[in-house]
Design a protein around this motif. Structure first.
Motif, PDB file in Angstrom:
ATOM      1  N   ARG A  10       0.835  -1.217   0.000  1.00 37.93           N
ATOM      2  CA  ARG A  10       0.000   0.000   0.000  1.00 37.93           C
ATOM      3  C   ARG A  10       0.866   1.263   0.000  1.00 37.93           C
ATOM      4  O   ARG A  10       0.540   2.246  -0.668  1.00 37.93           O
ATOM      5  CB  ARG A  10      -0.897   0.019   1.228  1.00 37.93           C
ATOM      6  N   LEU A  13       2.232   1.679  -3.505  1.00 34.56           N
ATOM      7  CA  LEU A  13       1.200   2.082  -4.464  1.00 34.56           C
ATOM      8  C   LEU A  13       0.728   3.516  -4.211  1.00 34.56           C
ATOM      9  O   LEU A  13       0.460   4.260  -5.156  1.00 34.56           O
ATOM     10  CB  LEU A  13       0.015   1.109  -4.410  1.00 34.56           C
ATOM     11  N   ALA A  14       0.654   3.882  -2.939  1.00 33.89           N
ATOM     12  CA  ALA A  14       0.227   5.259  -2.619  1.00 33.89           C
ATOM     13  C   ALA A  14       1.255   6.250  -3.161  1.00 33.89           C
ATOM     14  O   ALA A  14       0.893   7.240  -3.815  1.00 33.89           O
ATOM     15  CB  ALA A  14       0.065   5.422  -1.117  1.00 33.89           C
ATOM     16  N   SER A  17       1.167   6.441  -6.938  1.00 32.13           N
ATOM     17  CA  SER A  17       0.031   7.167  -7.519  1.00 32.13           C
ATOM     18  C   SER A  17       0.230   8.678  -7.420  1.00 32.13           C
ATOM     19  O   SER A  17      -0.470   9.445  -8.076  1.00 32.13           O
ATOM     20  CB  SER A  17      -1.275   6.752  -6.837  1.00 32.13           C
ATOM     21  N   MET A  18       1.201   9.097  -6.592  1.00 35.83           N
ATOM     22  CA  MET A  18       1.447  10.535  -6.453  1.00 35.83           C
ATOM     23  C   MET A  18       2.454  11.038  -7.473  1.00 35.83           C
ATOM     24  O   MET A  18       2.948  12.168  -7.372  1.00 35.83           O
ATOM     25  CB  MET A  18       1.911  10.849  -5.036  1.00 35.83           C
ATOM     26  N   GLY A  19       2.767  10.202  -8.428  1.00 33.81           N
ATOM     27  CA  GLY A  19       3.595  10.625  -9.562  1.00 33.81           C
ATOM     28  C   GLY A  19       5.008  11.033  -9.198  1.00 33.81           C
ATOM     29  O   GLY A  19       5.582  11.918  -9.824  1.00 33.81           O
ATOM     30  N   GLN A  21       6.112  12.513  -6.557  1.00 30.21           N
ATOM     31  CA  GLN A  21       6.267  13.661  -5.651  1.00 30.21           C
ATOM     32  C   GLN A  21       6.568  13.175  -4.239  1.00 30.21           C
ATOM     33  O   GLN A  21       6.002  12.178  -3.799  1.00 30.21           O
ATOM     34  CB  GLN A  21       4.956  14.427  -5.582  1.00 30.21           C
ATOM     35  N   SER A  26       2.858  11.990   7.507  1.00 30.54           N
ATOM     36  CA  SER A  26       1.490  11.953   8.056  1.00 30.54           C
ATOM     37  C   SER A  26       0.464  11.649   6.964  1.00 30.54           C
ATOM     38  O   SER A  26      -0.480  10.888   7.181  1.00 30.54           O
ATOM     39  CB  SER A  26       1.169  13.270   8.757  1.00 30.54           C
ATOM     40  N   ILE A  27       0.666  12.227   5.782  1.00 31.87           N
ATOM     41  CA  ILE A  27      -0.273  11.970   4.682  1.00 31.87           C
ATOM     42  C   ILE A  27      -0.142  10.516   4.211  1.00 31.87           C
ATOM     43  O   ILE A  27      -1.131   9.849   3.924  1.00 31.87           O
ATOM     44  CB  ILE A  27      -0.040  12.966   3.524  1.00 31.87           C
ATOM     45  N   ASP A  30      -1.959   8.311   6.610  1.00 29.72           N
ATOM     46  CA  ASP A  30      -3.404   8.419   6.350  1.00 29.72           C
ATOM     47  C   ASP A  30      -3.785   7.615   5.107  1.00 29.72           C
ATOM     48  O   ASP A  30      -4.814   6.941   5.081  1.00 29.72           O
ATOM     49  CB  ASP A  30      -3.807   9.885   6.127  1.00 29.72           C
ATOM     50  N   ALA A  31      -2.928   7.710   4.078  1.00 33.96           N
ATOM     51  CA  ALA A  31      -3.250   7.048   2.808  1.00 33.96           C
ATOM     52  C   ALA A  31      -3.364   5.532   2.960  1.00 33.96           C
ATOM     53  O   ALA A  31      -4.157   4.906   2.269  1.00 33.96           O
ATOM     54  CB  ALA A  31      -2.198   7.389   1.758  1.00 33.96           C
ATOM     55  N   ASP A  63      11.849  18.114   6.036  1.00 35.18           N
ATOM     56  CA  ASP A  63      11.292  19.358   5.517  1.00 35.18           C
ATOM     57  C   ASP A  63      10.789  20.183   6.701  1.00 35.18           C
ATOM     58  O   ASP A  63      10.190  19.634   7.632  1.00 35.18           O
ATOM     59  CB  ASP A  63      10.134  19.025   4.568  1.00 35.18           C
ATOM     60  N   LEU A  65       8.425  22.326   6.891  1.00 33.97           N
ATOM     61  CA  LEU A  65       6.962  22.419   6.972  1.00 33.97           C
ATOM     62  C   LEU A  65       6.311  21.083   7.291  1.00 33.97           C
ATOM     63  O   LEU A  65       5.358  21.004   8.062  1.00 33.97           O
ATOM     64  CB  LEU A  65       6.438  22.951   5.631  1.00 33.97           C
ATOM     65  N   ASP A  66       6.817  20.017   6.695  1.00 32.19           N
ATOM     66  CA  ASP A  66       6.138  18.722   6.785  1.00 32.19           C
ATOM     67  C   ASP A  66       6.800  17.706   7.693  1.00 32.19           C
ATOM     68  O   ASP A  66       6.288  16.600   7.841  1.00 32.19           O
ATOM     69  CB  ASP A  66       6.069  18.090   5.388  1.00 32.19           C
ATOM     70  N   LEU A  69       9.566  13.610   4.750  1.00 33.71           N
ATOM     71  CA  LEU A  69       8.937  13.349   3.449  1.00 33.71           C
ATOM     72  C   LEU A  69       9.464  12.039   2.903  1.00 33.71           C
ATOM     73  O   LEU A  69      10.640  11.706   3.096  1.00 33.71           O
ATOM     74  CB  LEU A  69       9.283  14.463   2.450  1.00 33.71           C
TER      75      LEU A  69
ATOM     76  N   TYR B  66      -6.195   5.339  -4.840  1.00 35.85           N
ATOM     77  CA  TYR B  66      -5.028   5.671  -5.654  1.00 35.85           C
ATOM     78  C   TYR B  66      -5.408   6.665  -6.766  1.00 35.85           C
ATOM     79  O   TYR B  66      -4.612   7.526  -7.116  1.00 35.85           O
ATOM     80  CB  TYR B  66      -4.389   4.402  -6.229  1.00 35.85           C
ATOM     81  N   SER B  73      -2.678  14.821  -6.141  1.00 35.42           N
ATOM     82  CA  SER B  73      -1.263  15.214  -6.219  1.00 35.42           C
ATOM     83  C   SER B  73      -0.981  16.011  -7.482  1.00 35.42           C
ATOM     84  O   SER B  73      -0.081  16.849  -7.493  1.00 35.42           O
ATOM     85  CB  SER B  73      -0.335  14.000  -6.098  1.00 35.42           C
ATOM     86  N   VAL B 106      -6.580  12.244   0.202  1.00 29.94           N
ATOM     87  CA  VAL B 106      -6.402  10.971   0.914  1.00 29.94           C
ATOM     88  C   VAL B 106      -7.723  10.545   1.556  1.00 29.94           C
ATOM     89  O   VAL B 106      -8.070   9.373   1.584  1.00 29.94           O
ATOM     90  CB  VAL B 106      -5.294  11.101   1.987  1.00 29.94           C
TER      91      VAL B 106
END
Lengths: 84, 187
Positions: A10, A13-14, A17-19, A21, A26-27, A30-31, A63, A65-66, A69, B66, B73, B106
């Motif tokens: 997962r 794949l997550a 799917s974000m190409g 980036q 945290s994201i 969640d994903a 980072d 801010l985040d 990453l 996805y 994104s 998400v």
């Protein structure tokens, strides 16, 4: 309890799917948790992330801010495409 | 994902058709399976069918996740790219919007309005840049005026020294200096 390999799948794949980036931790957590039943614990996901990192599938950077990453390495991209 | 493999897995396509299209009962499905040499109790078949449907729902949810992530994104990247040459404060704001877009995607709550965010940010950034340019231009103008004033004053001082004690020339010089000073102050 969800199999570690499924959580790693997962994660890959997550990120895939974000190409390519970078994604904040945290994201990413969640994903791979929010829309799944049973919902994995944050600890399980963090361990899966560490496993994916030690296998060389993902790499992390800091980072302001985040926090942390994560993004796929070329090896991780290949793996993600093979399990899509 | 099902906990373990079952002999029914080999018949999942048939079972899906029987239950969904033909609307068979559990007993009828058990009978048809028996014709195929598969012996199973109605309760076992019921449990398998529940797990199968749950797996299907999970797979659909995962596919949608996805797709949502990819869509989110893409928008986030479009927004994030705008931060590259934006003023620092605006760039931080844009980065935050970028993160929020990802978080929303998400959660599967990607509203249609989200797609117009890049188009809304662009004119804001343009306005911000124009403001910055206007401020810079005003500052440059002020600096230029100050430099000019200093040079004029230096020139007038030099002229005063050259006039020396000539009273008539000094009167004319004082009048001239008053006019020049008033003009530079207006500018």
């Amino acid at each position: 309890m969800i199999a570690r390999t499924d959580l790693i799948r997962r994660v890959l794949l997550a990120l895939n799917s974000m190409g390519g980036q970078p994604c904040s931790e945290s994201i990413l957590i969640d994903a791979v948790t929010i829309r799944f039943t049973p919902r994995p614990t944050q600890g399980d996901v963090l361990e899966a992330i560490r496993d994916a990192e030690s296998t060389g599938y993902i790499s992390g950077l800091s980072d302001d801010l985040d926090g942390r990453l994560w993004m796929l390495t070329p090896k991780g991209q290949l793996r993600a495409r093979s399990i899509e | 994902m099902k906990a373990k493999a079952s002999k029914l897995d080999a018949h999942e396509a048939e079972l899906a058709e029987w239950f969904r299209k033909e609307k068979l009962t559990l007993a009828q499905a058990v009978a048809r399976l028996a014709e195929r040499q598969v012996k199973v109790s109605p309760s076992r078949l019921s449990a398998w069918w529940s797990a199968y449907q749950s797996d299907e729902l999970q797979a659909e949810a995962e596919t949608k996740l996805y797709a949502d992530l990819a869509s989110g994104s893409r928008i986030a990247k479009e927004v994030g790219d705008m931060a590259a040459d934006a003023p620092t404060q605006v760039a931080t704001l844009i980065k935050l919007v970028e993160r929020l877009i990802l978080q929303v995607s998400v959660r599967g709550e990607l509203p249609t309005q989200l797609k117009v965010i890049p188009a809304l940010i662009a004119p804001c950034l343009e306005w911000s840049r124009q403001q910055q340019s206007a401020e810079k231009l005003a500052l440059d103008r002020e600096r230029y005026a100050n430099t000019l004033k200093t040079k004029i004053e230096a020139g007038l001082d030099e002229l005063a020294q050259q006039i020396g004690d000539n009273r008539e020339a000094r009167d004319l010089y004082d009048q001239f200096r008053a006019v020049v000073t008033a003009a530079t102050q207006k500018a």
